[in-house]
Write an enzyme that holds these catalytic residues in place. Structure first.
Site, PDB file in Angstrom:
ATOM      1  N   TRP A 160       0.009   9.915  -2.154  1.00  0.00           N
ATOM      2  CA  TRP A 160       0.127  10.824  -3.303  1.00  0.00           C
ATOM      3  C   TRP A 160       0.888  12.051  -2.843  1.00  0.00           C
ATOM      4  O   TRP A 160       0.963  12.743  -3.719  1.00  0.00           O
ATOM      5  CB  TRP A 160      -1.353  11.181  -3.798  1.00  0.00           C
ATOM      6  CG  TRP A 160      -2.250  11.764  -2.667  1.00  0.00           C
ATOM      7  CD1 TRP A 160      -3.134  10.642  -2.005  1.00  0.00           C
ATOM      8  CD2 TRP A 160      -2.354  12.663  -1.741  1.00  0.00           C
ATOM      9  NE1 TRP A 160      -3.654  11.249  -0.866  1.00  0.00           N
ATOM     10  CE2 TRP A 160      -3.147  12.504  -0.667  1.00  0.00           C
ATOM     11  CE3 TRP A 160      -1.701  13.974  -1.816  1.00  0.00           C
ATOM     12  CZ2 TRP A 160      -3.474  13.758   0.073  1.00  0.00           C
ATOM     13  CZ3 TRP A 160      -1.790  15.033  -1.040  1.00  0.00           C
ATOM     14  CH2 TRP A 160      -2.797  14.819  -0.050  1.00  0.00           C
ATOM     15  N   PRO A 185       1.931   2.499  -6.510  1.00  0.00           N
ATOM     16  CA  PRO A 185       1.751   4.140  -6.355  1.00  0.00           C
ATOM     17  C   PRO A 185       0.324   4.473  -6.090  1.00  0.00           C
ATOM     18  O   PRO A 185      -0.635   3.638  -6.454  1.00  0.00           O
ATOM     19  CB  PRO A 185       2.373   4.852  -7.605  1.00  0.00           C
ATOM     20  CG  PRO A 185       2.087   3.962  -8.704  1.00  0.00           C
ATOM     21  CD  PRO A 185       1.893   2.614  -8.143  1.00  0.00           C
ATOM     22  N   GLU A 260       4.863   3.630   7.575  1.00  0.00           N
ATOM     23  CA  GLU A 260       5.068   5.202   7.829  1.00  0.00           C
ATOM     24  C   GLU A 260       3.628   5.888   7.811  1.00  0.00           C
ATOM     25  O   GLU A 260       3.281   5.744   6.697  1.00  0.00           O
ATOM     26  CB  GLU A 260       5.884   5.923   6.716  1.00  0.00           C
ATOM     27  CG  GLU A 260       7.551   5.167   6.780  1.00  0.00           C
ATOM     28  CD  GLU A 260       8.244   5.678   7.939  1.00  0.00           C
ATOM     29  OE1 GLU A 260       7.813   6.691   8.457  1.00  0.00           O
ATOM     30  OE2 GLU A 260       9.401   5.148   8.067  1.00  0.00           O
ATOM     31  N   CYS A 294       2.955  14.400   6.067  1.00  0.00           N
ATOM     32  CA  CYS A 294       2.870  13.815   7.346  1.00  0.00           C
ATOM     33  C   CYS A 294       3.598  14.620   8.265  1.00  0.00           C
ATOM     34  O   CYS A 294       3.246  14.532   9.471  1.00  0.00           O
ATOM     35  CB  CYS A 294       3.361  12.371   7.275  1.00  0.00           C
ATOM     36  SG  CYS A 294       4.871  12.361   6.435  1.00  0.00           S
TER      37      CYS A 294
HETATM   38  P1  NAD Z   1      -3.897   6.523   2.299  1.00  0.00           P
HETATM   39  O1  NAD Z   1      -3.910   5.695   3.457  1.00  0.00           O
HETATM   40  O2  NAD Z   1      -5.369   6.753   1.861  1.00  0.00           O
HETATM   41  O3  NAD Z   1      -3.356   5.836   1.051  1.00  0.00           O
HETATM   42  C1  NAD Z   1      -1.884   5.650   1.084  1.00  0.00           C
HETATM   43  C2  NAD Z   1      -1.613   4.560  -0.036  1.00  0.00           C
HETATM   44  O4  NAD Z   1      -2.389   3.348   0.207  1.00  0.00           O
HETATM   45  C3  NAD Z   1      -2.298   4.631  -1.443  1.00  0.00           C
HETATM   46  O5  NAD Z   1      -1.235   4.123  -2.345  1.00  0.00           O
HETATM   47  C4  NAD Z   1      -3.522   3.937  -1.414  1.00  0.00           C
HETATM   48  O6  NAD Z   1      -3.855   3.521  -2.701  1.00  0.00           O
HETATM   49  C5  NAD Z   1      -3.128   2.725  -0.656  1.00  0.00           C
HETATM   50  N1  NAD Z   1      -4.412   2.161  -0.029  1.00  0.00           N
HETATM   51  C6  NAD Z   1      -5.512   2.938   0.394  1.00  0.00           C
HETATM   52  N2  NAD Z   1      -6.506   2.108   0.870  1.00  0.00           N
HETATM   53  C7  NAD Z   1      -5.996   0.774   0.919  1.00  0.00           C
HETATM   54  C8  NAD Z   1      -6.337  -0.683   0.982  1.00  0.00           C
HETATM   55  N3  NAD Z   1      -7.363  -0.770   1.715  1.00  0.00           N
HETATM   56  N4  NAD Z   1      -5.458  -1.736   0.972  1.00  0.00           N
HETATM   57  C9  NAD Z   1      -4.181  -1.253   0.248  1.00  0.00           C
HETATM   58  N5  NAD Z   1      -3.889  -0.057  -0.121  1.00  0.00           N
HETATM   59  C10 NAD Z   1      -4.694   0.871   0.243  1.00  0.00           C
HETATM   60  O7  NAD Z   1      -3.127   8.030   2.424  1.00  0.00           O
HETATM   61  P2  NAD Z   1      -2.956   9.149   1.530  1.00  0.00           P
HETATM   62  O8  NAD Z   1      -4.159   9.902   1.578  1.00  0.00           O
HETATM   63  O9  NAD Z   1      -2.366   8.509  -0.127  1.00  0.00           O
HETATM   64  O10 NAD Z   1      -1.841   9.953   2.186  1.00  0.00           O
HETATM   65  C11 NAD Z   1      -1.714  10.755   3.078  1.00  0.00           C
HETATM   66  C12 NAD Z   1      -1.442   9.857   4.489  1.00  0.00           C
HETATM   67  O11 NAD Z   1      -0.202   9.498   4.390  1.00  0.00           O
HETATM   68  C13 NAD Z   1      -1.494  10.967   5.642  1.00  0.00           C
HETATM   69  O12 NAD Z   1      -2.035  10.109   6.518  1.00  0.00           O
HETATM   70  C14 NAD Z   1       0.068  11.154   5.823  1.00  0.00           C
HETATM   71  O13 NAD Z   1       0.404  11.467   7.004  1.00  0.00           O
HETATM   72  C15 NAD Z   1       0.449   9.864   5.462  1.00  0.00           C
HETATM   73  N6  NAD Z   1       1.947   9.905   5.181  1.00  0.00           N
HETATM   74  C16 NAD Z   1       3.039   9.321   6.015  1.00  0.00           C
HETATM   75  C17 NAD Z   1       4.033   9.509   5.885  1.00  0.00           C
HETATM   76  C18 NAD Z   1       5.295   9.164   6.745  1.00  0.00           C
HETATM   77  O14 NAD Z   1       6.489   8.846   6.288  1.00  0.00           O
HETATM   78  N7  NAD Z   1       4.894   8.812   8.152  1.00  0.00           N
HETATM   79  C19 NAD Z   1       4.558   9.863   4.872  1.00  0.00           C
HETATM   80  C20 NAD Z   1       3.871  10.518   3.737  1.00  0.00           C
HETATM   81  C21 NAD Z   1       2.260  10.596   4.176  1.00  0.00           C
END
Ligand code: NAD
Length: 487
Positions: A160, A185, A260, A294
């Protein structure tokens, strides 16, 4: 910006799931609500996909894969280029929509729309550059050809925090390479991606190439697709915990994965640094997205000779931020994404203070109905404080000081993450030594922002696998095939 403009952009978001080029409701007309994190008011509802919907989306993607792979690279490039232009033209509306669902100030949303669109311009240029090689075997008895072909249907999952850019970084190279997709998304911010889906359809993307499924429970999307032999790749951006679970699930079909994941960026300020520039860089590296990136600077490591000056200037700048709804003029600090985010940040700050850290600014949730947290500065942080190891994901600057370069580099590397690191110094050889010594996929020297569509973005250690953007970004969506011929 008035309520009428907000209503207009919200109403312009297509209803339903995008499957095979058509928008339609989820099975059983299931829906979930999307809220404004600055007010906690419901913005609108979106479709809540079922397993049957998700499999239909993969049917659509798999059904057109061969035809899409056979299109002329120039045709794929033109779709990307037209989408870049349409996004640029509609940047104000896209930015307003993003601010409504995410909370970041409109100026930051606009910067993200530009960044997101640039991935389409970059990959439109890369689409026509996919090439192979020709060589003679060392013994001279064979001719060795390599050709590049699209990986096949991909599942793209995005977080998000950057509702558009995290998607275009995947959709851009997938289109350029000739892959079809199912995109999911994050449930907190699906609206920007739904709008982008319509812009891509309008730009001539053939039906079924990009399918978008929104779901409240992400496992409803990932589990059936990762089990399905027609899926060939998973590209995920999100937390390390979820990413590593998805790598395990991907092992069942031996899927290609791009990951990522989380970060814990160190931000090093050396004795010879220009402190004013370091503070400016710190404001970007720390406060972009309210600290929810991130790439956010998670630990400031400052040479003891400049630590006092750096801290004082940073406190001044952070105290001057204006919190509020990102749509309002003059607001420079939006809310966090949800209550869980506020609780997490508050828990990490309290833990540090309980263990002896000094609180110089903030340290608690902000006012208002939304999920605000005050800009916070902590110093004298003990080794045991959890915020040194965890990804804070909030407007909290944790400052420690050091005396020797080696000590700073060792402390910077003392984390399982390795996405990005920042270093401020006026000495070129120190800059190179530090850049080589830091265990991270990216290093910013005297800059607080490294992200660029023309550069390879990605991490080492538990921050991920693969790179997005740059000349290598398209490789994540291509397979190399070797063809042997008699010489
Ligand atoms: P998240 O891991 O909770 O969720 C990311 C996505 O995965 C969302 O679409 C979510 O619905 C989905 N998801 C969650 N649980 C899942 C499951 N069990 N199976 C399949 N999909 C699932 O992360 P977030 O809170 O949305 O985002 C923040 C995190 O993302 C932070 O750790 C940040 O560092 C990381 N991030 C990394 C980068 C990068 O390029 N390295 C960029 C942006 C964000």
């Amino acid at each position: 910006m008035g309520k009428a403009a907000e209503r207009r952009v919200l109403d312009a978001v297509p209803d339903g799931l995008l499957i095979g080029g058509a928008w339609g409701p989820a099975n059983g007309h299931r829906e979930f609500a999307v809220e404004d994190p600055a007010t906690r008011e419901q913005l609108r509802t979106v479709a809540d996909a079922t397993e049957a919907d998700v499999l239909e989306a993969l049917d659509a993607a798999a059904g057109v894969q061969a035809e899409w792979a056979a299109t002329a690279p120039r045709d794929r490039a033109e779709i990307l280029r037209s989408t870049f232009e349409a996004m640029t033209k509609r940047a104000d509306d896209l930015a307003l929509l993003m601010t409504l669902e995410h909370g970041k100030p409109v100026a930051e949303s606009k910067a993200e729309v530009t960044y997101a669109a640039e991935f389409f311009r970059w990959f439109s240029e890369e689409a026509a550059r996919i090439s192979g090689t020709y060589a003679t075997s060392p013994a001279g008895n064979l001719r060795l050809l390599t050709i590049k072909q699209p990986v096949g249907p991909c599942l793209l999952i995005t977080p998000w925090n950057f509702p558009l850019a995290m998607g275009t970084r995947k959709i851009g190279p997938a289109i350029a390479a000739g892959c079809t997709m199912v995109m999911k998304p994050a449930k907190q911010t699906p609206l920007s991606m739904l709008m982008l889906g319509q812009i891509l359809q309008d730009a001539g993307l053939p039906n079924g190439v990009l399918n978008i499924v929104t779901a409240h429970d992400p496992a409803v999307v990932s589990e059936p697709l990762l089990r399905d032999p027609r899926l060939r790749k998973l590209s995920f951006t999100g937390s390390t915990g979820v990413g590593s679970k998805l790598i395990e699930l991907s092992a069942g079909q031996v899927l290609r994965t791009s990951m990522e994941l989380g970060g814990n960026a160190p931000f090093l300020v050396f004795a010879d640094a220009d402190v004013e520039k370091a503070v400016e860089g710190a404001m970007i590296a720390k406060m972009r997205n309210m600290g929810q990136a991130c790439t956010s600077a998670n630990r400031f490591l400052v040479h003891s000779s400049v630590a006092g000056e750096f801290t004082e200037r940073l406190v001044e700048k952070l105290a001057a931020l204006v919190a509020g709804r990102g749509t309002e003029d003059g607001v420079t600090l939006g809310p966090l994404i949800d209550q869980a985010a506020v609780d997490k940040v508050d828990g990490l700050v309290s833990d540090a203070v309980d263990k002896g850290a000094k609180l110089l600014l903030g340290g608690k949730a902000g006012d208002g109905p939304g999920y605000f947290y005050e800009p916070t500065v902590l110093t004298d942080i003990p080794d045991e404080a959890r915020l040194l190891a965890a990804e804070t994901f909030g407007p909290v600057a944790a400052i420690r000081s050091f005396d020797e370069d080696e000590q700073a580099i060792a402390e910077a590397n003392d984390t399982e993450f390795g996405l990005v690191a920042y270093a401020f110094t006026a000495d070129l050889s120190r800059a190179l030594r530090v850049a080589e010594g830091l265990e991270s996929g990216m290093v910013g020297i005297n800059v607080g922002l490294v992200s660029n569509p023309a550069a390879p973005f990605g991490g080492v250690k538990q921050s991920g696998l693969g790179r997005e953007g740059g000349a290598v970004g398209i490789e994540e969506y291509l397979e190399t095939k070797y063809v042997a011929l008699p010489g």
